[in-house]
Motif scaffolding. Structure first.
Motif, mmCIF file in Angstrom:
data_model
loop_
_atom_site.group_PDB
_atom_site.id
_atom_site.type_symbol
_atom_site.label_atom_id
_atom_site.label_comp_id
_atom_site.label_asym_id
_atom_site.label_seq_id
_atom_site.Cartn_x
_atom_site.Cartn_y
_atom_site.Cartn_z
ATOM 1 N N SER A 35 0.834 -1.203 0.000
ATOM 2 C CA SER A 35 0.000 0.000 0.000
ATOM 3 C C SER A 35 0.869 1.254 0.000
ATOM 4 N N GLU A 36 1.926 1.242 0.820
ATOM 5 C CA GLU A 36 2.830 2.394 0.873
ATOM 6 C C GLU A 36 3.576 2.558 -0.441
ATOM 7 N N GLN B 118 1.237 4.008 -2.948
ATOM 8 C CA GLN B 118 1.072 5.445 -2.694
ATOM 9 C C GLN B 118 2.237 6.236 -3.280
ATOM 10 N N ARG B 119 3.475 5.724 -3.080
ATOM 11 C CA ARG B 119 4.650 6.404 -3.637
ATOM 12 C C ARG B 119 4.574 6.451 -5.165
#
Length: 452
Positions: free
Chosen positions: A32-33, A36-37
């Protein structure tokens, strides 16, 4: 034995299941991170945003998250930081991306026509309104409107905008018919809205309606190494445009760019890069050459006085208060002098009791006398106030005139101005310095009192 083994097996199975869930959750968070990036990076590439500063990426992430909603957004930041990019991000990532988008600079539209521009007008609503005209809120129905410099809106327009935000209704100038619109509002400002609210220049209720989701765009001086990335990008762009080798920075020049305050932010950096690209013959920019394009550069950052640029009206009020204080002090000294003269007239001489009572006033009155020897200073009051042996009615009349001297503040002010001008042979600059006021204030008072 069998039951214990079964229980052990069951407990082991639950533990393994728990471990698997934790591992899956961990990898899900990482994915998820990472996603997002990747989305933030895609937004940067799409809208030409350069930089890796965390504050900048935070602002982009907020814009990305709020885009699918219809919430109002207020973008804050200094002039030249690139605030105009964020409304475009919000619009193109929203469900309104196929609808119209318009950017309005509220500070560039005169107060008399801002209502007509935003909400439209009817034919004959004012002089020059030869036809009906739709406003921006009517034209952009179903889309997004970006109100730049929203704090510059006049109070009457702020009331109209508040109604649009609350109910979606507005009325054209010169009409009584209520119209509906479905517009998403994104606003931006480069001033402190809270300070404008305290001064009564901006409505507090409108601020809360606009500031549903705030986005703070960092200034260039906060972004550190992003300055060098932006410089290289601008240098490459100008190299391609003007067909010349790209300029580059020496190590000392890089430090200067990083230490500079950049009051004009990205806009100033772009202008400086363009000037260097065109004017400098050497393609490597030295620190000495770079400082010519940054005239206010200081190698060390010293503390600065905040609020030194006060308004002229405030300066005038301060000078007036100082002058009034001087005049009131003079009035008090005059009253004390009256009492002293009356006591001398009644008792016929300066007794030790009177001298002790008015010691402060006597010292103040004769502290500037230079023609008496220092040894006689203590005798000065007795000498000066020693009554004559023979007093006639004329002397008493003169003393009474001094007692009844005018105490009007205006008369005293005129008298002080005339004395100062006479002392400096009519030179207003030095007279103003002597009076403790500005030359402009002195000129205005000379004109006001018709002093020749």
């Amino acid at each position: 034995m069998t039951a214990r083994k079964s229980g052990t097996f069951f407990d082991s199975y639950l533990f393994q299941k728990y471990i698997i869930i934790v591992i899956l959750s961990y990898f899900s968070a990482i994915l998820s991170e990472e996603q997002q990036r990747m989305e933030i990076q895609q937004i940067k590439q799409r809208f030409g945003i350069i930089g890796t500063y965390s504050g900048l990426e935070r602002a982009i992430d907020i814009a990305r998250q709020v885009a699918p909603t219809d919430l109002s957004v207020l973008i804050s930041g200094e002039s030249g930081t690139g605030k105009e990019v964020f409304p475009q991000i919000i619009h193109h990532l929203s469900g309104r991306k196929h609808g119209p988008y318009i950017a309005v600079n509220c500070g560039a539209i005169p107060d008399g026509t801002i209502d007509s521009e935003l909400f439209g007008h009817e034919k004959g609503a004012f002089t020059g309104a030869t036809d009906m005209r739709k406003g921006y809120f009517e034209v952009v129905d179903g889309g997004t409107i970006f109100l730049d410099e929203v704090a510059e809106l006049p109070p009457s327009t702020q009331v109209r905008l508040l109604r649009v935000l609350e109910t979606g209704e507005f009325i054209r100038v010169g009409s009584s018919r209520v119209l509906k619109t479905d517009v998403r509002v994104v606003a931006a400002t480069n001033i402190d809205i809270n300070q404008a609210i305290r001064k009564g220049k901006f409505r507090e209720d409108l601020f809360y309606r606009l500031n549903t989701v705030p986005i703070q765009v960092p200034s260039l001086k906060e972004r550190g190494n992003d300055i060098l990335l932006l410089f290289r990008k601008f240098a490459a762009d100008f190299s391609e445009r003007y067909r010349m080798p790209a300029i580059r920075l020496s190590e000392e020049s890089k430090q200067i760019l990083l230490n500079y305050e950049w009051p004009g932010n990205i806009r100033q950096l772009k202008n400086v890069t363009e000037q260097l690209s065109i004017i400098e013959q050497e393609r490597e920019v030295t620190s000495a050459a770079l400082q010519h394009y940054l005239p206010d550069y200081q190698s060390t950052r010293l503390p600065a006085l905040i609020g030194s640029g006060a308004l002229s009206e405030e300066r005038f009020n301060t000078e007036r208060e100082i002058l009034y204080k001087v005049l009131f002090d003079m009035k008090n000294d005059m009253n004390d002098l009256k009492k002293l003269v009356l006591q001398i007239l009644e008792k016929g001489a300066v007794s030790g009791e009177i001298e002790e009572e008015h010691q402060g006033l006597i010292r103040k009155l004769y502290s500037t006398v230079d023609d008496l020897p220092e040894s006689e200073e203590s005798l000065m009051p007795s000498r000066v106030h020693q009554p004559r042996k023979a007093r006639d009615e004329e002397d008493i009349t003169d003393t009474e005139e001094i007692v009844e001297e005018s105490l009007s503040l205006e008369d005293k002010e005129i008298e002080l101005i005339i004395k100062a001008l006479e002392r400096h042979s009519g030179k207003r600059k030095y007279a103003a310095q002597d009076l403790g006021i500005s030359e402009r204030t002195l000129y205005r008072k000379i004109k006001e009192y018709n002093i020749e």
